[in-house]
Design a protein around this motif. Structure first.
Motif, PDB file in Angstrom:
ATOM      1  N   ILE A   1       0.842  -1.192   0.000  1.00 26.77           N
ATOM      2  CA  ILE A   1       0.000   0.000   0.000  1.00 26.77           C
ATOM      3  C   ILE A   1       0.880   1.246   0.000  1.00 26.77           C
ATOM      4  CG2 ILE A   1      -1.992  -1.032   1.143  1.00 26.77           C
ATOM      5  CD1 ILE A   1      -1.018   0.223   3.750  1.00 26.77           C
ATOM      6  N   ASP A   2       0.262   2.355  -0.315  1.00 27.20           N
ATOM      7  CA  ASP A   2       0.936   3.644  -0.302  1.00 27.20           C
ATOM      8  C   ASP A   2       1.010   4.128   1.147  1.00 27.20           C
ATOM      9  OD1 ASP A   2       1.218   6.575  -0.277  1.00 27.20           O
ATOM     10  OD2 ASP A   2       1.004   6.449  -2.449  1.00 27.20           O
ATOM     11  N   ASN A   3       2.222   4.157   1.695  1.00 28.77           N
ATOM     12  CA  ASN A   3       2.377   4.479   3.111  1.00 28.77           C
ATOM     13  C   ASN A   3       1.819   5.849   3.481  1.00 28.77           C
ATOM     14  OD1 ASN A   3       3.601   2.055   3.698  1.00 28.77           O
ATOM     15  ND2 ASN A   3       5.682   2.837   3.579  1.00 28.77           N
ATOM     16  N   PHE A   4       2.131   6.847   2.670  1.00 29.40           N
ATOM     17  CA  PHE A   4       1.694   8.199   3.020  1.00 29.40           C
ATOM     18  C   PHE A   4       0.184   8.332   2.922  1.00 29.40           C
ATOM     19  CE2 PHE A   4       1.066  12.782   2.226  1.00 29.40           C
ATOM     20  CZ  PHE A   4       1.664  13.266   3.386  1.00 29.40           C
ATOM     21  N   LYS A   5      -0.412   7.740   1.873  1.00 25.82           N
ATOM     22  CA  LYS A   5      -1.870   7.778   1.752  1.00 25.82           C
ATOM     23  C   LYS A   5      -2.534   7.000   2.884  1.00 25.82           C
ATOM     24  CE  LYS A   5      -2.368  10.249  -1.955  1.00 25.82           C
ATOM     25  NZ  LYS A   5      -3.024  11.592  -1.893  1.00 25.82           N
ATOM     26  N   ALA A   6      -1.926   5.888   3.268  1.00 22.56           N
ATOM     27  CA  ALA A   6      -2.476   5.104   4.378  1.00 22.56           C
ATOM     28  C   ALA A   6      -2.456   5.913   5.664  1.00 22.56           C
ATOM     29  CB  ALA A   6      -1.684   3.808   4.551  1.00 22.56           C
ATOM     30  N   TRP A   7      -1.386   6.657   5.871  1.00 23.73           N
ATOM     31  CA  TRP A   7      -1.312   7.534   7.050  1.00 23.73           C
ATOM     32  C   TRP A   7      -2.437   8.552   7.028  1.00 23.73           C
ATOM     33  CZ3 TRP A   7       1.402   8.799  11.518  1.00 23.73           C
ATOM     34  CH2 TRP A   7       1.221  10.099  11.981  1.00 23.73           C
ATOM     35  N   GLN A   8      -2.624   9.189   5.894  1.00 21.05           N
ATOM     36  CA  GLN A   8      -3.641  10.227   5.786  1.00 21.05           C
ATOM     37  C   GLN A   8      -5.060   9.675   5.934  1.00 21.05           C
ATOM     38  OE1 GLN A   8      -2.396  11.817   1.894  1.00 21.05           O
ATOM     39  NE2 GLN A   8      -1.953  13.749   2.903  1.00 21.05           N
ATOM     40  N   LEU A   9      -5.312   8.535   5.310  1.00 19.76           N
ATOM     41  CA  LEU A   9      -6.669   8.004   5.257  1.00 19.76           C
ATOM     42  C   LEU A   9      -7.069   7.251   6.515  1.00 19.76           C
ATOM     43  CD1 LEU A   9      -6.616   6.669   1.582  1.00 19.76           C
ATOM     44  CD2 LEU A   9      -7.770   8.731   2.404  1.00 19.76           C
ATOM     45  N   PHE A  10      -6.146   6.455   7.068  1.00 15.02           N
ATOM     46  CA  PHE A  10      -6.505   5.559   8.165  1.00 15.02           C
ATOM     47  C   PHE A  10      -5.860   5.921   9.496  1.00 15.02           C
ATOM     48  CE2 PHE A  10      -6.347   2.978   4.180  1.00 15.02           C
ATOM     49  CZ  PHE A  10      -7.716   2.927   3.983  1.00 15.02           C
ATOM     50  N   GLY A  11      -4.849   6.779   9.458  1.00 13.18           N
ATOM     51  CA  GLY A  11      -4.191   7.189  10.696  1.00 13.18           C
ATOM     52  C   GLY A  11      -5.141   7.808  11.713  1.00 13.18           C
TER      53      GLY A  11
ATOM     54  N   TRP B   1       3.984   1.001  13.723  1.00 17.34           N
ATOM     55  CA  TRP B   1       4.232   1.505  12.366  1.00 17.34           C
ATOM     56  C   TRP B   1       3.748   2.949  12.236  1.00 17.34           C
ATOM     57  CZ3 TRP B   1       0.778   2.849   8.321  1.00 17.34           C
ATOM     58  CH2 TRP B   1       1.366   3.006   7.064  1.00 17.34           C
ATOM     59  N   PHE B   2       2.546   3.222  12.718  1.00 17.76           N
ATOM     60  CA  PHE B   2       2.045   4.593  12.683  1.00 17.76           C
ATOM     61  C   PHE B   2       2.921   5.501  13.539  1.00 17.76           C
ATOM     62  CE2 PHE B   2      -2.227   2.997  11.283  1.00 17.76           C
ATOM     63  CZ  PHE B   2      -2.367   3.834  10.196  1.00 17.76           C
ATOM     64  N   LEU B   3       3.323   4.999  14.694  1.00 16.44           N
ATOM     65  CA  LEU B   3       4.122   5.818  15.598  1.00 16.44           C
ATOM     66  C   LEU B   3       5.474   6.156  14.981  1.00 16.44           C
ATOM     67  CD1 LEU B   3       3.394   6.872  18.412  1.00 16.44           C
ATOM     68  CD2 LEU B   3       4.802   5.045  19.382  1.00 16.44           C
ATOM     69  N   LEU B   4       6.081   5.207  14.271  1.00 17.92           N
ATOM     70  CA  LEU B   4       7.358   5.461  13.604  1.00 17.92           C
ATOM     71  C   LEU B   4       7.221   6.577  12.588  1.00 17.92           C
ATOM     72  CD1 LEU B   4      10.307   4.687  13.028  1.00 17.92           C
ATOM     73  CD2 LEU B   4       9.447   2.992  11.389  1.00 17.92           C
ATOM     74  N   ARG B   5       6.145   6.575  11.844  1.00 17.02           N
ATOM     75  CA  ARG B   5       5.947   7.625  10.844  1.00 17.02           C
ATOM     76  C   ARG B   5       5.555   8.944  11.486  1.00 17.02           C
ATOM     77  NH1 ARG B   5       6.656   3.267   9.109  1.00 17.02           N
ATOM     78  NH2 ARG B   5       7.281   2.814   6.952  1.00 17.02           N
ATOM     79  N   ARG B   6       4.996   8.868  12.651  1.00 16.67           N
ATOM     80  CA  ARG B   6       4.750  10.103  13.404  1.00 16.67           C
ATOM     81  C   ARG B   6       6.069  10.829  13.658  1.00 16.67           C
ATOM     82  NH1 ARG B   6       5.765  11.443  18.552  1.00 16.67           N
ATOM     83  NH2 ARG B   6       4.425  12.962  19.617  1.00 16.67           N
ATOM     84  N   TRP B   7       7.116  10.095  13.984  1.00 17.26           N
ATOM     85  CA  TRP B   7       8.423  10.697  14.249  1.00 17.26           C
ATOM     86  C   TRP B   7       9.187  10.989  12.969  1.00 17.26           C
ATOM     87  CZ3 TRP B   7       9.744  12.711  18.704  1.00 17.26           C
ATOM     88  CH2 TRP B   7       9.084  12.269  19.867  1.00 17.26           C
ATOM     89  N   ARG B   8       8.995  10.161  11.949  1.00 19.20           N
ATOM     90  CA  ARG B   8       9.785  10.296  10.720  1.00 19.20           C
ATOM     91  C   ARG B   8       9.319  11.461   9.869  1.00 19.20           C
ATOM     92  NH1 ARG B   8      10.478   4.946   7.311  1.00 19.20           N
ATOM     93  NH2 ARG B   8      11.730   4.474   9.159  1.00 19.20           N
TER      94      ARG B   8
END
Length: 207
Positions: free
Chosen positions: A118-128, A161-168
């Motif tokens: 899946i598209d990581n950034f879109k997944a963050w935006q849509l489901f985060g 996984w979400f938390l890692l991208r929160r920091w990244r």
């Protein structure tokens, strides 16, 4: 200009040492890699869109509402009702299954991101926002208190996984914190209101 295919044949037959031109590398290696990357990117976007369609479907929207109603009715501790298997009316069993449906959706999300499908950034935006809210409202509580939650590790992996991208991703930390706090604040409010509601928690039959 010697092609990569012809050069490989010459080498196999004991021919002269191969000499590649820059164009050989471009045609034989770089362009296929670019094509593969483009196809993989399209596939990830498509999988993300399909996941969003499922999330927004009327059936899953109903399941999310039923799941939240069921958990809210069990506060301040939903774990006992989710862990045990009491004799419950059909409508209560259906509501409890809705909680499992929500968990399964996020398990699917975790499986797709783990496989880079899946598209990581879109997944963050849509489901985060939704996952952070559910984590703050109930998943975190379940991860600590439930005895037989088979999905616990995978749900926790998705949280990490979400938390890692929160920091990244710079600028996303505040968003995640706001989503998370919204779930926690709603839980606190519902816990305070619990005793004032006419619908009490499900009484478990332990016979």
């Amino acid at each position: 200009m010697l092609s990569i295919k012809d050069g490989a044949i010459m080498l196999a037959l004991g021919g002269a040492p191969l000499k590649f031109e820059p164009g050989d590398i471009l045609v034989g290696v770089v362009l296929p890699l670019i094509f593969f990357w483009g196809q993989a990117r399209v596939a990830r976007r498509t999988a993300t869109i399909e996941l969003l369609k499922d999330f927004q479907s009327s059936d899953f929207s109903q399941a999310r509402g039923d799941a939240m109603d069921f958990i809210r009715a069990q506060l301040p501790d939903e774990n006992a009702a989710l862990d045990s298997s009491p004799n419950l009316p059909p409508e209560i069993k259906q509501a409890r299954r809705s909680v499992h449906s929500v968990a399964r959706f996020f398990l699917r999300l975790n499986a797709l991101q783990s496989a880079c499908l899946i598209d990581n950034f879109k997944a963050w935006q849509l489901f985060g926002p939704h996952f952070a809210y559910w984590w703050g409202y109930t998943f975190e509580h379940q991860s600590v208190g439930r005895r037989d939650w088979s999905s616990k590790k995978e749900i926790e992996k998705l949280h990490d996984w979400f938390l890692l991208r929160r920091w990244r991703w710079f600028g996303r930390r505040k968003q995640w914190d706001e989503w998370l706090e919204a779930g926690k604040a709603q839980r606190l409010k519902d816990e305070r209101d619990y005793g004032q509601r006419p619908t009490a928690a499900v009484e478990l039959n332990t016979d």
